[in-house]
Enzyme design. Structure first.
Site, PDB file in Angstrom:
ATOM      1  N   CYS A  84      -0.337  17.086  -0.769  1.00  0.00           N
ATOM      2  CA  CYS A  84       0.109  15.819  -1.416  1.00  0.00           C
ATOM      3  C   CYS A  84       0.052  14.831  -0.240  1.00  0.00           C
ATOM      4  O   CYS A  84      -0.473  13.917  -0.365  1.00  0.00           O
ATOM      5  CB  CYS A  84       1.687  15.837  -1.944  1.00  0.00           C
ATOM      6  SG  CYS A  84       1.772  17.017  -3.003  1.00  0.00           S
ATOM      7  N   LEU A  85       0.643  15.309   1.211  1.00  0.00           N
ATOM      8  CA  LEU A  85       0.720  14.537   2.205  1.00  0.00           C
ATOM      9  C   LEU A  85      -0.909  14.250   2.648  1.00  0.00           C
ATOM     10  O   LEU A  85      -1.223  13.129   3.039  1.00  0.00           O
ATOM     11  CB  LEU A  85       1.304  15.277   3.234  1.00  0.00           C
ATOM     12  CG  LEU A  85       2.904  15.303   3.132  1.00  0.00           C
ATOM     13  CD1 LEU A  85       3.502  16.013   4.385  1.00  0.00           C
ATOM     14  CD2 LEU A  85       3.374  13.862   3.153  1.00  0.00           C
TER      15      LEU A  85
ATOM     16  N   ARG B 214       0.864  -1.140  -0.177  1.00  0.00           N
ATOM     17  CA  ARG B 214       0.033   0.061   0.075  1.00  0.00           C
ATOM     18  C   ARG B 214       1.048   1.240   0.044  1.00  0.00           C
ATOM     19  O   ARG B 214       0.518   2.193  -0.795  1.00  0.00           O
ATOM     20  CB  ARG B 214      -1.016   0.026   1.165  1.00  0.00           C
ATOM     21  CG  ARG B 214      -2.154   1.286   1.078  1.00  0.00           C
ATOM     22  CD  ARG B 214      -1.899   2.327   1.691  1.00  0.00           C
ATOM     23  NE  ARG B 214      -1.355   2.312   2.825  1.00  0.00           N
ATOM     24  CZ  ARG B 214      -0.203   3.052   3.671  1.00  0.00           C
ATOM     25  NH1 ARG B 214       0.167   4.242   2.829  1.00  0.00           N
ATOM     26  NH2 ARG B 214       0.094   2.780   4.672  1.00  0.00           N
ATOM     27  N   SER B 215       1.997   1.259   0.594  1.00  0.00           N
ATOM     28  CA  SER B 215       2.991   2.406   0.710  1.00  0.00           C
ATOM     29  C   SER B 215       3.296   2.733  -0.670  1.00  0.00           C
ATOM     30  O   SER B 215       3.448   3.884  -1.076  1.00  0.00           O
ATOM     31  CB  SER B 215       4.101   1.972   1.793  1.00  0.00           C
ATOM     32  OG  SER B 215       3.738   2.225   2.975  1.00  0.00           O
TER      33      SER B 215
ATOM     34  N   ALA C 106      -2.087  11.431   0.676  1.00  0.00           N
ATOM     35  CA  ALA C 106      -1.638  10.229   1.027  1.00  0.00           C
ATOM     36  C   ALA C 106      -2.157   9.614   2.266  1.00  0.00           C
ATOM     37  O   ALA C 106      -2.366   8.487   2.575  1.00  0.00           O
ATOM     38  CB  ALA C 106      -0.006  10.215   0.966  1.00  0.00           C
ATOM     39  N   ARG C 107      -2.501  10.669   3.389  1.00  0.00           N
ATOM     40  CA  ARG C 107      -2.927  10.461   4.430  1.00  0.00           C
ATOM     41  C   ARG C 107      -4.355   9.638   4.663  1.00  0.00           C
ATOM     42  O   ARG C 107      -4.743   8.992   5.292  1.00  0.00           O
ATOM     43  CB  ARG C 107      -2.914  11.685   5.541  1.00  0.00           C
ATOM     44  CG  ARG C 107      -1.517  11.947   5.937  1.00  0.00           C
ATOM     45  CD  ARG C 107      -1.697  13.441   6.571  1.00  0.00           C
ATOM     46  NE  ARG C 107      -0.404  14.012   7.049  1.00  0.00           N
ATOM     47  CZ  ARG C 107       0.172  15.112   7.151  1.00  0.00           C
ATOM     48  NH1 ARG C 107      -0.810  15.977   6.804  1.00  0.00           N
ATOM     49  NH2 ARG C 107       1.091  15.449   7.582  1.00  0.00           N
TER      50      ARG C 107
ATOM     51  N   ASP D 151      -0.935 -10.931  20.967  1.00  0.00           N
ATOM     52  CA  ASP D 151      -0.967 -11.497  22.173  1.00  0.00           C
ATOM     53  C   ASP D 151      -1.905 -12.586  22.437  1.00  0.00           C
ATOM     54  O   ASP D 151      -1.643 -13.953  23.260  1.00  0.00           O
ATOM     55  CB  ASP D 151      -1.337 -10.395  23.209  1.00  0.00           C
ATOM     56  CG  ASP D 151      -1.491 -10.789  24.706  1.00  0.00           C
ATOM     57  OD1 ASP D 151      -0.667 -11.274  24.949  1.00  0.00           O
ATOM     58  OD2 ASP D 151      -2.665 -11.082  25.053  1.00  0.00           O
TER      59      ASP D 151
ATOM     60  N   GLU E 249       3.867  10.138   7.597  1.00  0.00           N
ATOM     61  CA  GLU E 249       2.492  11.221   7.199  1.00  0.00           C
ATOM     62  C   GLU E 249       2.030  11.897   8.132  1.00  0.00           C
ATOM     63  O   GLU E 249       0.963  12.212   8.124  1.00  0.00           O
ATOM     64  CB  GLU E 249       1.775  10.300   6.256  1.00  0.00           C
ATOM     65  CG  GLU E 249       2.114   9.394   5.432  1.00  0.00           C
ATOM     66  CD  GLU E 249       2.825  10.008   4.030  1.00  0.00           C
ATOM     67  OE1 GLU E 249       2.787  11.168   3.893  1.00  0.00           O
ATOM     68  OE2 GLU E 249       3.009   9.184   3.298  1.00  0.00           O
TER      69      GLU E 249
ATOM     70  N   GLY F 101      10.636  13.527  -2.161  1.00  0.00           N
ATOM     71  CA  GLY F 101      11.824  13.859  -1.171  1.00  0.00           C
ATOM     72  C   GLY F 101      11.217  14.814  -0.426  1.00  0.00           C
ATOM     73  O   GLY F 101      11.437  16.209  -0.874  1.00  0.00           O
TER      74      GLY F 101
END
Length: 401
Positions: free
Chosen positions: A256-257, A107-108, A260-261, A354, A381, A147
């Site tokens: 842009c972030l 996904r990344s 993506a978030r 767990d 992000e 970048g």
């Protein structure tokens, strides 16, 4: 005299709902959205799950899957034109959900290619830049990286040291970037740098003199994703490689972030669903003290908590997607969803690990892999704290960072 049977009690299932979709969120999707989800789910089942564990163990990115992703139209899926599929925001979210059900690393890759590289070219690029790069990025022929993050910067991108200075008709870039997904395999680098007028975006092609992108090794998270640094030493790019529509502040890279978030809020749901699915199966087949784990109140309460968190996240992301498709989504909406959903998914993965007991630390079971991946996803992000403070600022009108 009564005797105590050592045979496990047979459990009569009373389940009438989908344990991974208790509120039938799928029923709220359009036929096109369901078709997108189903096609990606099949690809994950058939192509990703059989190989992803080995890639995680070997610390390798499954680059052979890029063609599969491109073939389904998953690269730049929400962009219009230039060979992109033009899907809606909810469809993009479902893509992220199914891919992260496989692994956060996959996904990344799609998130970086689509939201952090293709989106800024589509939004801020010249027509020539769009025609040159977007069709080849949609087919996976050109892989991009973003970048922005710097070694000392982290959550404060405005404290950027990378700079670009004019020299005749060119720009000369110097600086360093860190924790950059795809950089070692990237063909195109979207570099954000400070200029005399403020921050601008630049497109730097692989092989440009002075550009190096070494891989970061020995990660214990996102091992099926390739991560690197970027070093720029007197890297010369022509004026035509600057993104002309990028503003001279932090707004453009932050936009842009935000894209993506948004995808992350959906993606982590898939990771949590994968963990719950496996621990549901395990808890019904694992017999201790004469009965399956699933027959105990403690385990049922923990499973119910997982389902509650997943259901809340599903509804949150679906409404977020509808707002995005209506043009009403704000960065604060995304912050709340990323904060809630990443925390939920990490908690689910840890608790599932767990419940599995000793088996929980084995890569044979998915929760430990997802838990390790989510330690990164909850950080990149925008850290959890940054998103909490973003909501605090929204509520009070006062910035605490």
């Amino acid at each position: 005299m009564a005797t105590t049977s050592t045979e496990p009690r047979k459990i009569k299932s009373t389940r009438a709902l989908d344990p991974l979709d208790l509120f039938d969120v799928r029923g709220l999707l359009s036929e096109d959205e369901q078709m997108v989800q189903d096609s990606v789910a099949r690809m994950v089942d058939d192509k990703v799950l059989p190989v992803i564990r080995q890639h995680f163990e070997d610390h390798t990115f499954p680059q052979e899957l890029v063609a599969e992703l491109a073939g389904l139209g998953l690269l730049g899926s929400s962009l219009e034109g230039y060979g992109c599929a033009g899907m809606n925001a909810v469809s993009y979210g479902l893509i992220c959900q199914e891919l992260e059900r496989g692994d956060s690393g996959l996904r990344s890759f799609v998130s970086v290619q689509s939201s952090l590289c293709m989106y800024p070219i589509h939004t801020y690029g010249s027509e020539e830049q769009k025609q040159t790069y977007l069709p080849r990025m949609a087919t996976g022929e050109v892989i991009g990286c973003f970048g922005l993050t710097e070694p000392h910067g982290g959550s404060d991108p405005a404290n950027m040291k990378t700079h670009a200075k004019r020299r005749g008709g060119d720009w000369v870039l110097n600086g360093a970037k860190m924790w950059i997904t795809n950089s070692p395999i990237a063909d195109l680098f979207v570099i954000w740098a400070k200029t005399e007028d403020g921050m601008r975006g630049f497109l730097v092609e692989k092989g440009t003199r002075g550009l190096v992108a070494p891989e970061i090794e020995k990660k214990f998270s996102l091992r099926a994703s390739i991560t690197g640094a970027i070093f720029l030493e007197d890297v010369v790019v022509p004026e035509a490689n600057m993104l002309p529509g990028s503003t001279v502040g932090i707004k453009a890279p932050l936009s842009c972030l935000t894209q993506a978030r948004y995808g992350i809020t959906w993606g982590v749901i898939g990771a949590a669903q994968a963990c719950l699915a496996q621990v549901l199966d395990y808890s019904q087949s694992r017999v201790l003290f004469g009965r399956p784990l699933a027959a105990t109140q403690t385990v049922q309460i923990r499973l119910a908590e997982m389902a509650r968190g997943i259901t809340t996240a599903q509804l949150l992301s679906l409404q977020l997607g509808r707002l995005k498709d209506q043009g009403k989504m704000s960065p604060s909406h995304v912050s709340l969803a990323k904060w809630n959903n990443c925390r939920m998914a990490l908690d689910v993965a840890r608790d599932a690990r767990d419940i599995l007991g000793g088996a929980g630390i084995s890569a044979e079971y998915v929760p430990i892999r997802h838990a390790l991946n989510l330690e990164s996803v909850i950080t990149y992000e925008g850290t959890e704290t940054i998103h909490q403070l973003t909501i605090g600022r929204e509520l009070t009108g006062i910035s605490a960072f």
